[in-house]
Design a protein around this motif. Sequence first.
Motif, PDB file in Angstrom:
ATOM      1  N   UNK A  59     -45.704  13.168 -98.057  1.00  0.00           N
ATOM      2  CA  UNK A  59     -45.507  12.909 -99.494  1.00  0.00           C
ATOM      3  C   UNK A  59     -45.752  14.336-100.296  1.00  0.00           C
ATOM      4  N   UNK A  60     -45.370  15.418 -99.823  1.00  0.00           N
ATOM      5  CA  UNK A  60     -45.658  16.573-100.555  1.00  0.00           C
ATOM      6  C   UNK A  60     -43.896  17.398-100.862  1.00  0.00           C
ATOM      7  N   UNK A  61     -43.939  17.735-101.901  1.00  0.00           N
ATOM      8  CA  UNK A  61     -42.892  18.470-102.254  1.00  0.00           C
ATOM      9  C   UNK A  61     -42.996  20.134-101.557  1.00  0.00           C
ATOM     10  N   UNK A  62     -44.088  20.632-101.635  1.00  0.00           N
ATOM     11  CA  UNK A  62     -44.220  22.006-101.100  1.00  0.00           C
ATOM     12  C   UNK A  62     -45.705  22.108-100.631  1.00  0.00           C
ATOM     13  N   UNK A  63     -45.969  22.449 -99.402  1.00  0.00           N
ATOM     14  CA  UNK A  63     -47.259  22.608 -98.911  1.00  0.00           C
ATOM     15  C   UNK A  63     -47.421  23.690 -97.744  1.00  0.00           C
ATOM     16  N   UNK A  64     -48.530  24.358 -97.639  1.00  0.00           N
ATOM     17  CA  UNK A  64     -48.490  25.472 -96.817  1.00  0.00           C
ATOM     18  C   UNK A  64     -49.093  24.768 -95.336  1.00  0.00           C
ATOM     19  N   UNK A  65     -48.835  25.746 -94.331  1.00  0.00           N
ATOM     20  CA  UNK A  65     -49.256  25.809 -93.064  1.00  0.00           C
ATOM     21  C   UNK A  65     -49.607  27.147 -92.578  1.00  0.00           C
ATOM     22  N   UNK A  66     -50.823  27.422 -92.089  1.00  0.00           N
ATOM     23  CA  UNK A  66     -51.166  28.790 -91.656  1.00  0.00           C
ATOM     24  C   UNK A  66     -50.664  29.232 -90.385  1.00  0.00           C
ATOM     25  N   UNK A  67     -50.694  30.440 -90.231  1.00  0.00           N
ATOM     26  CA  UNK A  67     -49.854  30.824 -89.014  1.00  0.00           C
ATOM     27  C   UNK A  67     -50.507  30.395 -87.823  1.00  0.00           C
ATOM     28  N   UNK A  68     -52.058  30.146 -87.668  1.00  0.00           N
ATOM     29  CA  UNK A  68     -52.903  29.933 -86.917  1.00  0.00           C
ATOM     30  C   UNK A  68     -52.626  28.400 -86.378  1.00  0.00           C
ATOM     31  N   UNK A  69     -52.484  27.660 -87.608  1.00  0.00           N
ATOM     32  CA  UNK A  69     -52.339  26.099 -87.417  1.00  0.00           C
ATOM     33  C   UNK A  69     -50.946  25.952 -86.719  1.00  0.00           C
ATOM     34  N   UNK A  70     -50.015  26.478 -87.040  1.00  0.00           N
ATOM     35  CA  UNK A  70     -48.663  26.523 -86.553  1.00  0.00           C
ATOM     36  C   UNK A  70     -48.396  26.759 -84.986  1.00  0.00           C
ATOM     37  N   UNK A  71     -49.146  28.022 -84.724  1.00  0.00           N
ATOM     38  CA  UNK A  71     -49.276  28.193 -83.349  1.00  0.00           C
ATOM     39  C   UNK A  71     -49.920  27.604 -82.458  1.00  0.00           C
ATOM     40  N   UNK A  72     -51.004  26.895 -82.955  1.00  0.00           N
ATOM     41  CA  UNK A  72     -51.661  25.969 -82.155  1.00  0.00           C
ATOM     42  C   UNK A  72     -51.136  24.677 -81.808  1.00  0.00           C
ATOM     43  N   UNK A  73     -50.276  24.314 -83.139  1.00  0.00           N
ATOM     44  CA  UNK A  73     -49.531  23.103 -82.696  1.00  0.00           C
ATOM     45  C   UNK A  73     -48.428  23.542 -81.656  1.00  0.00           C
ATOM     46  N   UNK A  74     -47.683  24.462 -81.808  1.00  0.00           N
ATOM     47  CA  UNK A  74     -46.432  24.652 -80.895  1.00  0.00           C
ATOM     48  C   UNK A  74     -47.068  25.026 -79.449  1.00  0.00           C
ATOM     49  N   UNK A  75     -48.386  25.448 -79.372  1.00  0.00           N
ATOM     50  CA  UNK A  75     -48.817  25.537 -78.025  1.00  0.00           C
ATOM     51  C   UNK A  75     -49.006  24.314 -77.385  1.00  0.00           C
ATOM     52  N   UNK A  76     -49.542  23.329 -78.083  1.00  0.00           N
ATOM     53  CA  UNK A  76     -49.696  21.819 -77.599  1.00  0.00           C
ATOM     54  C   UNK A  76     -48.396  21.271 -77.201  1.00  0.00           C
ATOM     55  N   UNK A  77     -47.179  21.554 -78.008  1.00  0.00           N
ATOM     56  CA  UNK A  77     -46.002  21.022 -77.672  1.00  0.00           C
ATOM     57  C   UNK A  77     -45.354  21.206 -76.765  1.00  0.00           C
TER      58      UNK A  77
END
Length: 251
Positions: free
Chosen positions: A219-237
Amino acid sequence: MATIDIGAHSARMLIAEVNVSARSFVELEELEMPVPLGSNVFRTAMISDESIQILCGILRNFKQKMEEYGVTHCRAIATSAVREAGNAEIFIERIRHATGIVIQIFDGTDEARLDYIATISAVPAKYGFTKKATLIADIGTGACQVSAYDYGQLCFTETLKVGTLRAIELMPGTFSSTAMVLDKSFSELEHISGRIKAQTIIAMGSSVRTLFKLTGRRGMVAASISREEFFNLRSTILNMSLEEVSEKYRI
């Protein structure tokens, strides 16, 4: 007013009550229905009769909903899948004849203009769009529109024929294979963007909405995700199959 967006994977409609003098609006209802236009075009370069019939049914329902709300203005656009279809003109005419809705094909510069307006309107000032180098990435299922800005001024915009659905259609299997396709496609930007050191990436589009589902944000119009969080998620997927991702994240 109503806006209809016909993409590679779905047709979406937003109905809003617009205050012209105040340049503001209130969302009344948003609808989204899947339609496999991209699967047709990315495999055969044509939109199938079956998909046209599905879309006609969806748009008739949209039109009924517009009548219920008393909509007086409607704008319908189509993006990458229709833009690349060999039978795009026939498709548009059949839709107009069956539903009365006139579809306009948007090109990359049209999408880049709306991305800029959306950024100025919806992204909080704390992210510094007008104060530093920023990359806007509109990541769709059929294509990505990537635009570089420096202090809010456009440096370049580029349409990449790569998207989540297109990548999966061209190379089914694990996400690690899909990631290689994406990495190769984005490397095309290197010769243009070598001198631009973006400090922030502003991402939008259907794939980004899915990303927020993966991170648990709602439910967010705009929110942030850190570089570290993004690449951790990417590595999992990357180590999961499409079926495993679908089951785990319910997408």
